[in-house]
Design a protein around this motif. Structure first.
Motif, PDB file in Angstrom:
ATOM      1  N   ASP A  71       0.694  -1.045  -0.012  1.00  0.00           N
ATOM      2  CA  ASP A  71       0.163  -0.063  -0.037  1.00  0.00           C
ATOM      3  C   ASP A  71       0.695   1.226   0.001  1.00  0.00           C
ATOM      4  O   ASP A  71       0.261   2.571  -0.055  1.00  0.00           O
ATOM      5  CB  ASP A  71      -0.971   0.046   1.207  1.00  0.00           C
ATOM      6  N   HIS A  72       2.346   1.021   0.054  1.00  0.00           N
ATOM      7  CA  HIS A  72       3.170   2.486   0.122  1.00  0.00           C
ATOM      8  C   HIS A  72       2.924   3.169  -1.219  1.00  0.00           C
ATOM      9  O   HIS A  72       3.042   2.379  -2.276  1.00  0.00           O
ATOM     10  CB  HIS A  72       4.450   1.895   0.558  1.00  0.00           C
ATOM     11  N   PRO A  73       2.675   4.523  -1.178  1.00  0.00           N
ATOM     12  CA  PRO A  73       2.446   5.230  -2.578  1.00  0.00           C
ATOM     13  C   PRO A  73       3.522   5.091  -3.324  1.00  0.00           C
ATOM     14  O   PRO A  73       3.491   5.149  -4.726  1.00  0.00           O
ATOM     15  CB  PRO A  73       2.320   6.545  -2.054  1.00  0.00           C
ATOM     16  N   VAL A  74       4.808   5.260  -2.864  1.00  0.00           N
ATOM     17  CA  VAL A  74       6.059   4.922  -3.798  1.00  0.00           C
ATOM     18  C   VAL A  74       6.151   3.795  -4.559  1.00  0.00           C
ATOM     19  O   VAL A  74       6.351   3.606  -5.609  1.00  0.00           O
ATOM     20  CB  VAL A  74       7.503   5.190  -2.910  1.00  0.00           C
TER      21      VAL A  74
ATOM     22  N   SER B 189       3.455   1.681  -5.443  1.00  0.00           N
ATOM     23  CA  SER B 189       2.585   1.792  -6.135  1.00  0.00           C
ATOM     24  C   SER B 189       2.904   2.219  -7.491  1.00  0.00           C
ATOM     25  O   SER B 189       2.871   1.734  -8.639  1.00  0.00           O
ATOM     26  CB  SER B 189       1.219   1.849  -5.566  1.00  0.00           C
ATOM     27  N   ARG B 190       3.931   3.101  -7.218  1.00  0.00           N
ATOM     28  CA  ARG B 190       4.111   3.869  -8.656  1.00  0.00           C
ATOM     29  C   ARG B 190       5.501   3.082  -9.243  1.00  0.00           C
ATOM     30  O   ARG B 190       5.460   3.422 -10.563  1.00  0.00           O
ATOM     31  CB  ARG B 190       4.621   5.583  -8.147  1.00  0.00           C
ATOM     32  N   ILE B 191       6.402   2.798  -8.501  1.00  0.00           N
ATOM     33  CA  ILE B 191       7.405   2.055  -9.197  1.00  0.00           C
ATOM     34  C   ILE B 191       7.285   0.721  -9.524  1.00  0.00           C
ATOM     35  O   ILE B 191       8.217   0.129 -10.221  1.00  0.00           O
ATOM     36  CB  ILE B 191       8.876   2.362  -8.345  1.00  0.00           C
ATOM     37  N   LYS B 192       6.308  -0.046  -8.940  1.00  0.00           N
ATOM     38  CA  LYS B 192       6.174  -1.308  -9.098  1.00  0.00           C
ATOM     39  C   LYS B 192       5.892  -1.936 -10.657  1.00  0.00           C
ATOM     40  O   LYS B 192       6.629  -2.884 -10.917  1.00  0.00           O
ATOM     41  CB  LYS B 192       4.803  -1.804  -8.384  1.00  0.00           C
ATOM     42  N   PRO B 193       5.340  -1.161 -11.320  1.00  0.00           N
ATOM     43  CA  PRO B 193       5.269  -1.640 -12.708  1.00  0.00           C
ATOM     44  C   PRO B 193       6.649  -1.516 -13.489  1.00  0.00           C
ATOM     45  O   PRO B 193       6.892  -2.464 -14.328  1.00  0.00           O
ATOM     46  CB  PRO B 193       4.422  -0.626 -13.757  1.00  0.00           C
TER      47      PRO B 193
END
Length: 146
Positions: A3-6, A8-12
C-alpha cells in the motif's frame, strides 16, 4: 509495502525490468545463435550452437549478457512502466470506463516508442558484443561488458 505510495508508482517499472532480465538470461544462447545466422553462419541453429561451444567455449553463448540485461533494465522497465502510467491517465480521461482497442494501441505504441529511445544504446552494445566473435582475431574488440 503493497500500500506504500512510492511502491505503487514504481511497481510496474520494477516488475517489467525483472521479468525482462529473467527472460534475457534464458534466451541469450538462442539470441547469439540468431545473430550469428544473421551475420552469415551456415548450418542448422543446433549445429551453429555446437560449433560456438566447440570453437569458442560454452560461455560464449552468454557473450553480451551484460548488454542484454542493461537493455532490459532500460527498455522493458521504461516501456512497461510508461504503459501503466499512460493507460491510467487514459482511463481517467475516459471517466473510468474500459479503454477501447484503439486507445490501448495508442498507449502501447507510445510506451514502446519511448522505451525504444531509452533502450537503443544498450541494444547496439548487445549486437556489437555478440558479433565480435565473427570478426578475424586481429579485428576483435574483445568486449568484456556493457
Amino acid at each position: 509495502m503493497a500500500d506504500h505510495p512510492v511502491w505503487s508508482r514504481i511497481k510496474p517499472f520494477v516488475n517489467g525490468g525483472l521479468c525482462g532480465m529473467t527472460a534475457t538470461c534464458c534466451i541469450q544462447p538462442i539470441d547469439i545463435v540468431k545473430v550469428r545466422i544473421q551475420l552469415g553462419a551456415v548450418g542448422s541453429p543446433l549445429g551453429i550452437a555446437s560449433n560456438i561451444v566447440k570453437q569458442e567455449g560454452f560461455f560464449t553463448l552468454y557473450k553480451g549478457l551484460s548488454a542484454g540485461l542493461l537493455r532490459q533494465a532500460t527498455y522493458t522497465t521504461a516501456r512497461l512502466g510508461i504503459f501503466k502510467i499512460i493507460t491510467d491517465k487514459a482511463k481517467e480521461a475516459n471517466e473510468g470506463k474500459p479503454l477501447p482497442l484503439w486507445q490501448k494501441a495508442a498507449c502501447g505504441l507510445t510506451a514502446g516508442g519511448l522505451g525504444s529511445l531509452v533502450g537503443s544504446p544498450a541494444d547496439l552494445a548487445l549486437i556489437r558484443m555478440q558479433a565480435d566473435g565473427t570478426l578475424p582475431v586481429e579485428q576483435r574488440r574483445n568486449y568484456r561488458n556493457a
